[in-house]
Design a protein around this motif. Sequence first.
Motif, short mmCIF file in Angstrom:
data_model
loop_
_atom_site.label_atom_id
_atom_site.label_comp_id
_atom_site.label_asym_id
_atom_site.label_seq_id
_atom_site.Cartn_x
_atom_site.Cartn_y
_atom_site.Cartn_z
N UNK A 38 0.85 -1.20 0.00
CA UNK A 38 0.00 0.00 0.00
C UNK A 38 0.89 1.24 0.00
N UNK A 39 0.42 2.27 -0.72
CA UNK A 39 1.21 3.48 -0.85
C UNK A 39 0.47 4.70 -0.31
N UNK A 40 1.24 5.74 -0.01
CA UNK A 40 0.71 7.03 0.43
C UNK A 40 1.04 8.02 -0.68
N UNK A 41 0.05 8.82 -1.11
CA UNK A 41 0.34 9.72 -2.20
C UNK A 41 -0.51 10.97 -2.23
N UNK A 42 -0.11 11.89 -3.12
CA UNK A 42 -0.87 13.12 -3.35
C UNK A 42 -0.58 13.58 -4.77
N UNK A 46 0.61 19.71 -6.14
CA UNK A 46 0.14 20.40 -4.91
C UNK A 46 1.27 20.44 -3.88
N UNK A 47 1.93 21.59 -3.81
CA UNK A 47 3.13 21.71 -2.96
C UNK A 47 2.82 21.46 -1.48
N UNK A 48 1.71 22.02 -0.98
CA UNK A 48 1.40 21.84 0.45
C UNK A 48 1.17 20.36 0.78
N UNK A 49 0.53 19.65 -0.15
CA UNK A 49 0.28 18.22 0.05
C UNK A 49 1.61 17.46 0.04
N UNK A 50 2.50 17.85 -0.88
CA UNK A 50 3.83 17.21 -0.94
C UNK A 50 4.60 17.44 0.36
N UNK A 51 4.48 18.65 0.89
CA UNK A 51 5.17 18.96 2.15
C UNK A 51 4.62 18.10 3.30
N UNK A 52 3.30 17.88 3.27
CA UNK A 52 2.68 17.02 4.30
C UNK A 52 3.23 15.60 4.24
N UNK A 53 3.32 15.07 3.01
CA UNK A 53 3.84 13.70 2.84
C UNK A 53 5.29 13.65 3.35
N UNK A 55 6.66 15.55 5.62
CA UNK A 55 6.64 15.62 7.09
C UNK A 55 6.32 14.26 7.70
N UNK A 56 5.32 13.58 7.12
CA UNK A 56 4.94 12.25 7.63
C UNK A 56 6.14 11.30 7.53
N UNK A 57 6.88 11.40 6.43
CA UNK A 57 8.03 10.51 6.23
C UNK A 57 9.30 11.03 6.93
N UNK A 58 9.16 12.20 7.58
CA UNK A 58 10.27 12.82 8.32
C UNK A 58 11.49 13.08 7.45
N UNK A 59 11.21 13.65 6.27
CA UNK A 59 12.30 14.07 5.38
C UNK A 59 11.98 15.47 4.86
#
Length: 206
Positions: A38-42, A46-53, A55-59
């Motif tokens: 299973x994958x997580x994506x956006x 969408x830059x804000x969404x990319x930033x959220x991903x 943050x979740x991945x801590x990178x």
Amino acid sequence: MSKLIRIYEENPDLRKVDQAVEILRKGGLIIYPTDTVYGLGCDITKVKALEKVARIKQVKLDKANFSFICYDLSNLSEYIRQIDTATYKILKRALPGPYTFILKGNNNLPKAFKNKKTVGIRVPDNNIIRTIVKELGNPIVSTSIHDEDDVIEYTTDPELIFEKWRDKVDLVIDGGYGGNIASTIIDLSDNEISIVREGKGSLDIL
């Protein structure tokens, strides 16, 4: 409020697919099935969404090695430099399939990826996520969802995924049990073929 919706791979319900597309267009995050884990994506635009991903991945976003999920090879050619015949033949043999190919990016890469020389490309052999990407009209950025439990590594049960991720994402798509072996990563960005990670998928395609 995060939602869990069931979509069947044999014949994805377009109304449910549209719900996922709508969430992506609004900058939301989704968890979805692939032909591996299973994958997580956006949406890649969408830059804000990319930033959220990130943050979740801590990178940091500019350091993140996210891959793009494309619908097919023509979708992929928008973001990568001209490739030679040998590379094209490998891609044609392997995709759709459980592979991530690292290729040279071109000037069409979204703003968040402008300073990246290479990009990881996925065309999973899974109707659900490919239909979502096709309806969206551009790739989604993708990263696998690891489990904190090292023994499990990847959670395969969509209901358990929903329990764990409901506060972080807008939608979890239940496409049935997922796999627990990640994709094989192959670097084709230089003139040599380099296996970065052996996962699901035979190396006979090379």
